[in-house]
Design a protein around this motif. Sequence first.
Motif, PDB file in Angstrom:
ATOM      1  N   LYS A 118      -5.680  34.424  35.840  1.00  0.00           N
ATOM      2  CA  LYS A 118      -6.785  34.963  35.354  1.00  0.00           C
ATOM      3  C   LYS A 118      -7.530  34.807  34.075  1.00  0.00           C
ATOM      4  O   LYS A 118      -8.620  34.865  33.515  1.00  0.00           O
ATOM      5  CB  LYS A 118      -6.468  36.547  35.011  1.00  0.00           C
ATOM      6  N   ASN A 119      -6.887  32.887  33.920  1.00  0.00           N
ATOM      7  CA  ASN A 119      -7.479  32.312  33.541  1.00  0.00           C
ATOM      8  C   ASN A 119      -7.172  32.481  31.344  1.00  0.00           C
ATOM      9  O   ASN A 119      -8.056  31.928  30.056  1.00  0.00           O
ATOM     10  CB  ASN A 119      -9.193  32.169  33.227  1.00  0.00           C
ATOM     11  N   LEU A 120      -6.158  33.399  31.179  1.00  0.00           N
ATOM     12  CA  LEU A 120      -6.013  34.302  30.159  1.00  0.00           C
ATOM     13  C   LEU A 120      -5.063  33.222  29.636  1.00  0.00           C
ATOM     14  O   LEU A 120      -5.140  32.811  28.270  1.00  0.00           O
ATOM     15  CB  LEU A 120      -5.003  35.180  30.565  1.00  0.00           C
ATOM     16  N   GLN A 121      -4.713  32.027  29.845  1.00  0.00           N
ATOM     17  CA  GLN A 121      -4.403  30.828  29.037  1.00  0.00           C
ATOM     18  C   GLN A 121      -3.477  31.072  27.325  1.00  0.00           C
ATOM     19  O   GLN A 121      -2.873  31.115  26.584  1.00  0.00           O
ATOM     20  CB  GLN A 121      -5.131  29.707  28.253  1.00  0.00           C
ATOM     21  N   ARG A 122      -2.589  32.236  28.204  1.00  0.00           N
ATOM     22  CA  ARG A 122      -1.266  32.570  27.186  1.00  0.00           C
ATOM     23  C   ARG A 122       0.111  31.320  26.595  1.00  0.00           C
ATOM     24  O   ARG A 122       1.132  32.288  26.756  1.00  0.00           O
ATOM     25  CB  ARG A 122      -0.608  34.052  28.265  1.00  0.00           C
ATOM     26  N   TRP A 123      -0.762  30.599  26.359  1.00  0.00           N
ATOM     27  CA  TRP A 123       0.663  29.552  25.554  1.00  0.00           C
ATOM     28  C   TRP A 123      -0.251  29.941  24.621  1.00  0.00           C
ATOM     29  O   TRP A 123      -1.265  29.292  24.200  1.00  0.00           O
ATOM     30  CB  TRP A 123       0.839  28.328  26.771  1.00  0.00           C
ATOM     31  N   GLN A 124       0.960  28.955  23.182  1.00  0.00           N
ATOM     32  CA  GLN A 124       0.507  28.014  22.608  1.00  0.00           C
ATOM     33  C   GLN A 124       1.460  27.048  21.750  1.00  0.00           C
ATOM     34  O   GLN A 124       2.531  26.987  23.166  1.00  0.00           O
ATOM     35  CB  GLN A 124       0.622  29.371  20.681  1.00  0.00           C
ATOM     36  N   PHE A 125       1.040  25.569  22.021  1.00  0.00           N
ATOM     37  CA  PHE A 125       2.337  24.579  21.574  1.00  0.00           C
ATOM     38  C   PHE A 125       1.982  23.988  20.009  1.00  0.00           C
ATOM     39  O   PHE A 125       1.026  24.835  19.350  1.00  0.00           O
ATOM     40  CB  PHE A 125       1.640  23.868  22.096  1.00  0.00           C
ATOM     41  N   ILE A 126       3.637  24.022  19.664  1.00  0.00           N
ATOM     42  CA  ILE A 126       4.079  24.306  18.479  1.00  0.00           C
ATOM     43  C   ILE A 126       5.106  22.903  18.039  1.00  0.00           C
ATOM     44  O   ILE A 126       5.813  22.765  18.681  1.00  0.00           O
ATOM     45  CB  ILE A 126       5.102  24.839  17.178  1.00  0.00           C
ATOM     46  N   VAL A 127       3.927  21.604  17.717  1.00  0.00           N
ATOM     47  CA  VAL A 127       4.568  20.572  17.360  1.00  0.00           C
ATOM     48  C   VAL A 127       5.524  20.093  16.690  1.00  0.00           C
ATOM     49  O   VAL A 127       4.878  20.336  15.630  1.00  0.00           O
ATOM     50  CB  VAL A 127       3.318  19.227  18.051  1.00  0.00           C
ATOM     51  N   VAL A 128       6.584  19.736  17.109  1.00  0.00           N
ATOM     52  CA  VAL A 128       7.517  19.084  15.749  1.00  0.00           C
ATOM     53  C   VAL A 128       7.760  17.657  15.728  1.00  0.00           C
ATOM     54  O   VAL A 128       8.564  16.933  16.669  1.00  0.00           O
ATOM     55  CB  VAL A 128       8.602  20.364  15.989  1.00  0.00           C
ATOM     56  N   ARG A 129       7.440  16.688  14.682  1.00  0.00           N
ATOM     57  CA  ARG A 129       8.151  15.517  14.150  1.00  0.00           C
ATOM     58  C   ARG A 129       8.974  15.907  13.455  1.00  0.00           C
ATOM     59  O   ARG A 129       9.150  14.353  13.292  1.00  0.00           O
ATOM     60  CB  ARG A 129       6.987  14.957  14.495  1.00  0.00           C
ATOM     61  N   ASP A 130       8.536  16.983  12.542  1.00  0.00           N
ATOM     62  CA  ASP A 130       9.720  16.679  11.577  1.00  0.00           C
ATOM     63  C   ASP A 130      11.583  16.549  11.750  1.00  0.00           C
ATOM     64  O   ASP A 130      12.219  16.728  12.259  1.00  0.00           O
ATOM     65  CB  ASP A 130       9.525  17.554  10.078  1.00  0.00           C
ATOM     66  N   ARG A 131      12.019  15.019  11.736  1.00  0.00           N
ATOM     67  CA  ARG A 131      13.678  14.661  11.736  1.00  0.00           C
ATOM     68  C   ARG A 131      14.628  15.591  11.382  1.00  0.00           C
ATOM     69  O   ARG A 131      14.962  16.541  12.059  1.00  0.00           O
ATOM     70  CB  ARG A 131      13.039  13.336  11.226  1.00  0.00           C
TER      71      ARG A 131
END
Length: 172
Positions: free
Chosen positions: A40-53
């Motif tokens: 239903k094109n709800l796109q129920r996601w978020q992406f948390i990007v982690v680069r910190d060692r």
Amino acid sequence: MDVEQAVNRIRAIRHFAPRQLPDEELRAILDAGRRAGSSKNLQRWQFIVVRDRDRLHMLATVGESAAHLAGGATAVALITPDPHAPGAPLSITWDLGRAAQNMMLVAWNRGIGSVPATVHDQELCRAILGYAAHEHCQFILNFGYPAERRLVDRAPRAGGRRSLDEVVRWDR
């Protein structure tokens, strides 16, 4: 590399070179996830990007087989509504799998390896990443340049997958 070649050659990479991902490569990977189809094109996601060692080392403790997160260049935590909540649709995990596979295939096409980690300790993961109580993180994708280039170029090993006849049924 075309799509079929990428699908046939992709492999899990757990050991990474000590090299950061350029921003343009990471943006292409994240955009591939964003562009995945969803129910239903709800796109129920978020992406948390982690680069910190330091944070990557902390994330390496959230699951039984998550230790590889400490050695990657970038982790992407896949955040969704809780798929185990009463009445939650099964499509949440289906959609998330599509987004994850898109990201992993685009990364592979660009010479970047990846492997998922399963989160077993939700409270620890939430404490590290700061997502809301009503949100859930079941998987974290680990990305980086493979420590051994030969793993990228190596042909798939014989017997690595069940045969098509073993997994396909026709009509019934």
